[in-house]
Design an enzyme around this catalytic site. Structure first.
Site, mmCIF file in Angstrom:
data_model
loop_
_atom_site.group_PDB
_atom_site.id
_atom_site.type_symbol
_atom_site.label_atom_id
_atom_site.label_comp_id
_atom_site.label_asym_id
_atom_site.label_seq_id
_atom_site.Cartn_x
_atom_site.Cartn_y
_atom_site.Cartn_z
ATOM 1 N N GLN A 499 0.766 -0.983 0.004
ATOM 2 C CA GLN A 499 -0.141 0.046 -0.073
ATOM 3 C C GLN A 499 0.898 1.000 0.045
ATOM 4 O O GLN A 499 0.557 2.263 -0.783
ATOM 5 C CB GLN A 499 -0.781 0.110 1.294
ATOM 6 C CG GLN A 499 -1.570 1.208 1.467
ATOM 7 C CD GLN A 499 -2.725 1.675 0.277
ATOM 8 O OE1 GLN A 499 -2.944 0.860 -0.660
ATOM 9 N NE2 GLN A 499 -2.867 2.845 0.279
ATOM 10 N N GLU A 500 1.981 1.437 0.779
ATOM 11 C CA GLU A 500 2.855 2.450 1.033
ATOM 12 C C GLU A 500 3.528 2.870 -0.357
ATOM 13 O O GLU A 500 3.596 4.090 -0.743
ATOM 14 C CB GLU A 500 3.722 2.188 2.167
ATOM 15 C CG GLU A 500 3.117 2.294 3.462
ATOM 16 C CD GLU A 500 2.774 3.648 3.814
ATOM 17 O OE1 GLU A 500 3.314 4.534 3.347
ATOM 18 O OE2 GLU A 500 2.219 3.850 4.954
ATOM 19 N N SER A 501 4.025 1.745 -0.983
ATOM 20 C CA SER A 501 5.039 1.983 -2.072
ATOM 21 C C SER A 501 4.912 1.267 -3.290
ATOM 22 O O SER A 501 5.437 1.471 -4.500
ATOM 23 C CB SER A 501 6.651 1.755 -1.572
ATOM 24 O OG SER A 501 6.675 0.286 -1.204
#
Length: 640
Positions: A499-501
């Site tokens: 989700q983050e990167s």
């Protein structure tokens, strides 16, 4: 005129005598490529001239060609530039080369040549201004004037390259006071005070009263009532009043609410304009700290509204208060297309369960289960059945596709550590292919362990059911290693990173979060210090996957433990901070179930983040053969 670049290459070829057998050795090509770059940086052009012809077969040769073209752009012909663009359509620098050459032709004042080279206006603003000026210079004045107006009417500043176009436009009397007022409105909406003031000073003498009023309003929006009283009502003054009113409502909502009737009367606003003012205030009266009179007023405004987002906010307020009657009322008020969203389908079913209409509720949930994502998985859990993953198997990549020059360039760019340029190459390549070829490229990237490129291909191609390519098991050994001895599941840590990167190890956010798990430097320093993690010395190491995963999993473990090993809380805390989560939990005061708590998270970004992470965790568990419900029993059963 013979092209200088062609003469230069021809001369250089004569200097190459032996050693051409090296051309077949990739290591040798890489060595000469590095020599060329170093020589170029040191302005040793004889060395560059000697070595360039030996690298024609090297994948990154087009970048060397581009560097030469860009360096000598003032000496290039339209034919050479057009031929280069045609030859390398997916080369990232090509996307800006056309506009750069338009600007170069404008510098040469070759207006007819410019229009032949670029038959349609370029997208970059400076080049577009030069294009419209070329139209003016070749006798197509009205096209130029219309173009000048379209570029000039913006709430932001324009490049100096546009000045000569604006000069002839203004000289022809095309910039009227009404046009200036329109741009002032756009600048006010952008909050661009310096531009508002500069434009106000351009208004003619007979507009001086308006100019002064506008500058005062921009600098002191709380004077909006005075502005409305002192200037006559026009479309512009009504719009300026509305823009300033939004700023007042942010600072003092009750003051804004009470001044609406006065503003409407003074500016002779329509019912639609009055409703817009009221909605601005209603947005800010959605908390539980409003008076009963404010609440009644707010609900009357929302009931008259056609704004889906405003009504949805009111739905979430009812949900957060566990107000079943209000939930029913406001969901019914949603437009038909909004009611079809996953979240509102689920809550319509929830209301039906509450009314004892079990069959109707289960029908909705079974239909919802056919979709992808958080709510379809929640629907399955609510029904007590397994959720079936819909996975499209990507076709095996065709060798003619994967052995092309673009893939070779991607590989070499990654070899040289130019990952971001490699990603751009990849994105351009995927965008140029058919859907089936996009699936093949996504598959190929996953096989090569180019995990972020696999994900990127599914995004560009909208391959939402290519779940193996969307959620590759990236860096699994590292996640296994650094999750040992921790309570966080490996699948959960991987879901956070995804989700983050989107698996880009070089990802950087505008605020400084870095790497796979998007760690802030201050968070990294604190985590390393508290948990005595070895080997960390500076924030550049966060771009190293090993270091990032080590620190990121340790920080995730800390918030996971802070919140009783509840992924809803820890995911929200990872995104928005632990203190906000504690405040939200305090506000909900045990009134809500797990799904209602998630849906009423005040920040839309965090709300979507939590939903995504929980769904992604389920996908990763599926691929690790650890299938389970989207929410654990403890997460599902507790009150929030």
């Amino acid at each position: 005129m013979v092209d200088k670049w062609q003469l230069w290459i021809a001369g250089a070829c004569l200097t190459v005598i032996t050693g051409m057998a090296h051309a077949d050795s990739l290591d040798a090509q890489r060595s000469r490529y590095l020599q060329i770059k170093q020589a170029w940086d040191s302005n040793q052009m004889e060395t560059v001239a000697q070595l360039m012809p030996t690298l024609r077969d090297y994948p990154l040769y087009p970048y060397l060609e581009y560097r030469q073209l860009a360096q000598d752009l003032d000496q290039q012909s339209s034919f050479v530039i057009a031929d280069f663009i045609k030859k390398y359509p997916t080369l990232p620098p090509v996307s800006s080369l056309s506009a750069r050459f338009v600007n170069e032709l404008a510098r040469r004042q070759d207006w007819r040549g410019l229009l032949v080279f670029s038959p349609v206006p370029p997208k970059p603003v400076a080049a577009r201004c030069n294009w419209y000026y070329a139209k003016w210079a070749t006798g197509q004045q009205q096209v130029a004037y219309d173009g000048a107006k379209s570029v000039w009417l913006r709430g932001t500043t324009t490049p100096t390259a546009c000045d000569k176009l604006f000069s002839v436009w203004q000289g022809a009397g095309q910039q009227t006071p009404i046009t200036t007022l329109e741009r002032i409105r756009l600048a006010m909406k952008e909050g661009n005070t310096s531009l508002v003031n500069a434009l106000a000073r351009q208004l003619p003498a007979d507009y001086q009263t308006m100019a002064n009023a506008v500058m005062d309003l921009q600098n002191n929006p709380q004077n909006v009532e005075s502005f409305a009283r002192n200037v006559g009502p026009t479309d512009f003054t009504r719009q300026a009043t509305s823009i300033a009113f939004e700023r007042v409502a942010r600072d003092d909502v009750e003051n804004a609410r009470t001044m609406i009737p006065t503003l409407v009367r003074l500016q002779k606003m329509s019912e639609q304009e009055e409703q817009a003012l009221k909605e601005t205030v209603a947005w800010r009266l959605m908390g539980n700290d409003v008076t009963s009179e404010q609440a009644h007023w707010r609900d009357d405004v929302v009931m008259r509204s056609n704004s889906t987002s405003l009504i949805e906010r009111r739905v979430r307020m009812s949900l957060g208060n566990n107000d079943r009657r209000g939930l029913n009322t406001w969901i019914a008020r949603l437009p038909v297309e909004a009611k079809e969203k996953d979240e509102w389908q689920y809550w319509q079913a929830d209301l039906l369960f509450g009314e004892g209409r079990k069959d109707e509720a289960e029908t909705i949930l079974r239909k919802l289960m056919q979709e992808r994502g958080f709510y379809p998985m929640v629907a399955a859990q609510r029904l007590g059945v397994d959720y079936t993953m819909q996975i499209d198997k990507a076709p095996e990549p065709d060798s003619s596709l994967t052995q092309g020059t673009e893939i070779a360039r991607v590989r070499e760019l990654m070899y040289w550590g130019m990952d971001n340029l490699a990603r751009t190459e990849w994105r351009y390549l995927v965008a140029s292919k058919t859907s089936r070829q996009q699936q093949q490229l996504a598959h190929y990237a996953r096989e090569q362990n180019w995990w972020d490129l696999s994900v990127q291909a599914t995004i560009v191609g909208k391959l939402w059911n290519s779940l193996q390519e969307r959620f590759p098991l990236a860096y699994q050994p590292q996640f296994n290693r650094y999750s040992q001895g921790k309570a966080i599941p490996v699948s959960y840590a991987m879901a956070i990173a995804r989700q983050e990167s989107a698996w880009n190890p070089k990802a950087r956010s505008p605020v400084g979060a870095s790497g796979l798990m998007q760690i802030m430097p201050a968070t990294a320093q604190h985590t390393v210090k508290v948990y005595s993690l070895p080997g960390y010395s500076n924030s550049s190491q966060l771009l190293d996957p090993e270091t990032n995963i080590q620190i990121g999993t340790q920080y995730l473990e800390s918030v996971y433990q802070q919140f009783g090993q509840n992924r809803i809380f820890s995911s929200a805390a990872y995104n928005a901070g632990p203190s906000r989560v504690r405040r939200w939990l305090s506000n909900s005061a045990g009134r809500l179930d797990s799904v209602a708590f998630i849906e009423t998270i005040p920040f839309s970004e965090t709300r979507g983040y939590v939903k995504n992470v929980l769904a992604y965790d389920a996908y990763y568990r599926h691929f690790m053969d650890k299938q389970d419900k989207i929410l654990s029993d403890s997460e599902w059963q507790r009150r929030y």
